[in-house]
Design a protein around this motif. Structure first.
Motif, PDB file in Angstrom:
ATOM      1  N   GLY A  33      85.923  -1.015  43.215  1.00  0.00           N
ATOM      2  CA  GLY A  33      85.030  -2.160  43.331  1.00  0.00           C
ATOM      3  C   GLY A  33      85.003  -2.670  44.757  1.00  0.00           C
ATOM      4  O   GLY A  33      85.848  -2.308  45.576  1.00  0.00           O
ATOM      5  N   ASP A  34      84.035  -3.520  45.040  1.00  0.00           N
ATOM      6  CA  ASP A  34      83.874  -4.071  46.385  1.00  0.00           C
ATOM      7  C   ASP A  34      85.074  -4.906  46.814  1.00  0.00           C
ATOM      8  O   ASP A  34      85.866  -5.355  45.976  1.00  0.00           O
ATOM      9  N   LEU A  35      85.179  -5.151  48.105  1.00  0.00           N
ATOM     10  CA  LEU A  35      86.205  -6.044  48.639  1.00  0.00           C
ATOM     11  C   LEU A  35      86.076  -7.419  47.990  1.00  0.00           C
ATOM     12  O   LEU A  35      84.966  -7.934  47.828  1.00  0.00           O
ATOM     13  N   GLY A  36      87.202  -7.992  47.617  1.00  0.00           N
ATOM     14  CA  GLY A  36      87.223  -9.343  47.085  1.00  0.00           C
ATOM     15  C   GLY A  36      86.753  -9.514  45.652  1.00  0.00           C
ATOM     16  O   GLY A  36      86.623 -10.639  45.176  1.00  0.00           O
ATOM     17  N   VAL A  37      86.544  -8.419  44.931  1.00  0.00           N
ATOM     18  CA  VAL A  37      86.024  -8.518  43.564  1.00  0.00           C
ATOM     19  C   VAL A  37      87.115  -8.848  42.539  1.00  0.00           C
ATOM     20  O   VAL A  37      86.815  -9.305  41.447  1.00  0.00           O
ATOM     21  N   GLY A  38      88.382  -8.626  42.881  1.00  0.00           N
ATOM     22  CA  GLY A  38      89.474  -8.965  41.975  1.00  0.00           C
ATOM     23  C   GLY A  38      90.443  -7.849  41.654  1.00  0.00           C
ATOM     24  O   GLY A  38      91.257  -7.970  40.735  1.00  0.00           O
ATOM     25  N   LYS A  39      90.408  -6.765  42.415  1.00  0.00           N
ATOM     26  CA  LYS A  39      91.303  -5.632  42.143  1.00  0.00           C
ATOM     27  C   LYS A  39      92.771  -6.046  42.273  1.00  0.00           C
ATOM     28  O   LYS A  39      93.576  -5.738  41.394  1.00  0.00           O
ATOM     29  N   SER A  40      93.120  -6.738  43.344  1.00  0.00           N
ATOM     30  CA  SER A  40      94.517  -7.147  43.541  1.00  0.00           C
ATOM     31  C   SER A  40      94.941  -8.192  42.516  1.00  0.00           C
ATOM     32  O   SER A  40      96.094  -8.205  42.082  1.00  0.00           O
ATOM     33  N   VAL A  41      94.027  -9.060  42.119  1.00  0.00           N
ATOM     34  CA  VAL A  41      94.325 -10.062  41.088  1.00  0.00           C
ATOM     35  C   VAL A  41      94.664  -9.353  39.781  1.00  0.00           C
ATOM     36  O   VAL A  41      95.647  -9.679  39.117  1.00  0.00           O
ATOM     37  N   LEU A  42      93.855  -8.379  39.408  1.00  0.00           N
ATOM     38  CA  LEU A  42      94.102  -7.614  38.188  1.00  0.00           C
ATOM     39  C   LEU A  42      95.437  -6.874  38.296  1.00  0.00           C
ATOM     40  O   LEU A  42      96.221  -6.846  37.343  1.00  0.00           O
ATOM     41  N   ALA A  43      95.713  -6.301  39.464  1.00  0.00           N
ATOM     42  CA  ALA A  43      96.989  -5.591  39.679  1.00  0.00           C
ATOM     43  C   ALA A  43      98.170  -6.539  39.498  1.00  0.00           C
ATOM     44  O   ALA A  43      99.193  -6.151  38.913  1.00  0.00           O
ATOM     45  N   ARG A  44      98.043  -7.781  39.950  1.00  0.00           N
ATOM     46  CA  ARG A  44      99.128  -8.758  39.784  1.00  0.00           C
ATOM     47  C   ARG A  44      99.353  -9.081  38.306  1.00  0.00           C
ATOM     48  O   ARG A  44     100.482  -9.300  37.878  1.00  0.00           O
ATOM     49  N   GLY A  45      98.282  -9.109  37.529  1.00  0.00           N
ATOM     50  CA  GLY A  45      98.424  -9.323  36.095  1.00  0.00           C
ATOM     51  C   GLY A  45      99.174  -8.182  35.432  1.00  0.00           C
ATOM     52  O   GLY A  45     100.055  -8.407  34.602  1.00  0.00           O
ATOM     53  N   ILE A  46      98.816  -6.959  35.799  1.00  0.00           N
ATOM     54  CA  ILE A  46      99.532  -5.790  35.272  1.00  0.00           C
ATOM     55  C   ILE A  46     101.009  -5.892  35.633  1.00  0.00           C
ATOM     56  O   ILE A  46     101.883  -5.709  34.785  1.00  0.00           O
ATOM     57  N   ALA A  47     101.291  -6.210  36.885  1.00  0.00           N
ATOM     58  CA  ALA A  47     102.681  -6.300  37.350  1.00  0.00           C
ATOM     59  C   ALA A  47     103.463  -7.337  36.559  1.00  0.00           C
ATOM     60  O   ALA A  47     104.621  -7.088  36.174  1.00  0.00           O
ATOM     61  N   SER A  48     102.849  -8.488  36.297  1.00  0.00           N
ATOM     62  CA  SER A  48     103.570  -9.539  35.578  1.00  0.00           C
ATOM     63  C   SER A  48     103.969  -9.075  34.178  1.00  0.00           C
ATOM     64  O   SER A  48     105.058  -9.391  33.698  1.00  0.00           O
ATOM     65  N   ARG A 119      90.627   4.017  34.156  1.00  0.00           N
ATOM     66  CA  ARG A 119      89.786   3.810  35.337  1.00  0.00           C
ATOM     67  C   ARG A 119      88.939   2.571  35.116  1.00  0.00           C
ATOM     68  O   ARG A 119      88.188   2.493  34.138  1.00  0.00           O
ATOM     69  N   LEU A 120      89.093   1.623  36.031  1.00  0.00           N
ATOM     70  CA  LEU A 120      88.384   0.353  35.934  1.00  0.00           C
ATOM     71  C   LEU A 120      87.454   0.195  37.126  1.00  0.00           C
ATOM     72  O   LEU A 120      87.888   0.315  38.275  1.00  0.00           O
ATOM     73  N   ALA A 121      86.192  -0.091  36.840  1.00  0.00           N
ATOM     74  CA  ALA A 121      85.200  -0.369  37.873  1.00  0.00           C
ATOM     75  C   ALA A 121      84.878  -1.853  37.784  1.00  0.00           C
ATOM     76  O   ALA A 121      84.319  -2.312  36.778  1.00  0.00           O
ATOM     77  N   LEU A 122      85.252  -2.603  38.814  1.00  0.00           N
ATOM     78  CA  LEU A 122      85.033  -4.043  38.836  1.00  0.00           C
ATOM     79  C   LEU A 122      83.799  -4.368  39.669  1.00  0.00           C
ATOM     80  O   LEU A 122      83.583  -3.763  40.725  1.00  0.00           O
ATOM     81  N   SER A 123      83.026  -5.334  39.194  1.00  0.00           N
ATOM     82  CA  SER A 123      81.848  -5.780  39.944  1.00  0.00           C
ATOM     83  C   SER A 123      81.589  -7.252  39.661  1.00  0.00           C
ATOM     84  O   SER A 123      81.984  -7.775  38.614  1.00  0.00           O
ATOM     85  N   ARG A 124      80.941  -7.889  40.599  1.00  0.00           N
ATOM     86  CA  ARG A 124      80.579  -9.289  40.432  1.00  0.00           C
ATOM     87  C   ARG A 124      79.379  -9.390  39.490  1.00  0.00           C
ATOM     88  O   ARG A 124      78.573  -8.481  39.405  1.00  0.00           O
ATOM     89  N   THR A 125      79.275 -10.534  38.824  1.00  0.00           N
ATOM     90  CA  THR A 125      78.099 -10.824  38.017  1.00  0.00           C
ATOM     91  C   THR A 125      77.350 -11.956  38.710  1.00  0.00           C
ATOM     92  O   THR A 125      77.885 -12.574  39.646  1.00  0.00           O
ATOM     93  N   PRO A 126      76.141 -12.271  38.262  1.00  0.00           N
ATOM     94  CA  PRO A 126      75.414 -13.394  38.872  1.00  0.00           C
ATOM     95  C   PRO A 126      76.090 -14.747  38.650  1.00  0.00           C
ATOM     96  O   PRO A 126      75.845 -15.691  39.388  1.00  0.00           O
ATOM     97  N   ASP A 127      76.961 -14.844  37.634  1.00  0.00           N
ATOM     98  CA  ASP A 127      77.639 -16.100  37.345  1.00  0.00           C
ATOM     99  C   ASP A 127      78.877 -16.268  38.227  1.00  0.00           C
ATOM    100  O   ASP A 127      79.718 -15.364  38.315  1.00  0.00           O
ATOM    101  N   GLU A 128      78.992 -17.414  38.842  1.00  0.00           N
ATOM    102  CA  GLU A 128      80.105 -17.732  39.747  1.00  0.00           C
ATOM    103  C   GLU A 128      81.452 -17.479  39.077  1.00  0.00           C
ATOM    104  O   GLU A 128      81.719 -17.954  37.974  1.00  0.00           O
ATOM    105  N   GLY A 129      82.308 -16.692  39.729  1.00  0.00           N
ATOM    106  CA  GLY A 129      83.663 -16.447  39.261  1.00  0.00           C
ATOM    107  C   GLY A 129      83.810 -15.349  38.231  1.00  0.00           C
ATOM    108  O   GLY A 129      84.923 -14.961  37.905  1.00  0.00           O
ATOM    109  N   GLU A 130      82.696 -14.847  37.692  1.00  0.00           N
ATOM    110  CA  GLU A 130      82.801 -13.794  36.689  1.00  0.00           C
ATOM    111  C   GLU A 130      82.990 -12.423  37.325  1.00  0.00           C
ATOM    112  O   GLU A 130      82.501 -12.160  38.416  1.00  0.00           O
ATOM    113  N   CYS A 131      83.677 -11.570  36.579  1.00  0.00           N
ATOM    114  CA  CYS A 131      83.889 -10.188  37.003  1.00  0.00           C
ATOM    115  C   CYS A 131      83.575  -9.278  35.818  1.00  0.00           C
ATOM    116  O   CYS A 131      84.115  -9.469  34.725  1.00  0.00           O
ATOM    117  N   ALA A 132      82.683  -8.327  36.021  1.00  0.00           N
ATOM    118  CA  ALA A 132      82.391  -7.318  35.007  1.00  0.00           C
ATOM    119  C   ALA A 132      83.327  -6.137  35.234  1.00  0.00           C
ATOM    120  O   ALA A 132      83.539  -5.719  36.380  1.00  0.00           O
TER     121      ALA A 132
END
Length: 154
Positions: A33-48, A119-132
């Motif tokens: 996914g693009d820069l800043g879409v939430g890949k590292s955030v998701l990785a932190r959830g997995i780690a926890s 395999r996860l493909a993350l992308s932004r949605t038109p709604d603020e803060g959402e991630c597809a």
């Protein structure tokens, strides 16, 4: 392909934690996914969910950071790779498919397609803060019902 939607950064982290509970040693999670879409955030959830405590910075400059938890976690960020051969020359392939879970951001930079993997493909949605999140699973059969809360295709 299964489709999910998270509504905030905290929700993306919770999705990652729920996914992490489905993982076993040898599994790989490939995050695209693009820069800043939430890949590292998701990785932190997995780690926890794997028992990793403390801060978890992005390994952009070091390529990989290993963590000790209930299951070892190898967090790789391949953004800086310019050629797939660099992945193997650096010995990073040893982090995938071994004794722990490998979470790999930018796997396409190394042409990675290991099994078992999610395999996860993350992308932004038109709604603020959402991630597809589009999810494909290869070589494993996790019970994804724990992720139903986020299902967008149900």
């Amino acid at each position: 392909m299964m489709r999910f939607v998270t509504r905030s950064e905290a929700d993306t982290r919770e999705f990652g934690a729920a996914l992490g509970k489905l993982l076993r040693p040898g599994d790989a999670v490939l995050l695209s996914g693009d820069l800043g879409v939430g890949k590292s955030v998701l990785a932190r959830g997995i780690a926890s969910s794997l028992g990793v405590a403390g801060p978890m910075p992005s390994p952009t400059f070091t390529l990989v950071i290993p963590y000790e938890g209930e299951i070892p976690l190898y967090h790789l960020d391949l953004y800086r790779l310019t050629d797939p051969d660099e992945f193997f020359a650096a010995g990073l392939d040893e982090c995938v498919g071994g004794d722990g879970v490998a979470v790999v951001e930018w796997p396409e930079r190394a042409g990675l397609s290991p099994e078992p993997s999610v395999r996860l493909a993350l992308s932004r949605t038109p709604d603020e803060g959402e991630c597809a999140i589009g999810m494909e699973v290869f070589g494993m059969a996790p019970d994804a019902s724990a992720l139903n809360r986020w299902r967008a295709d149900a």
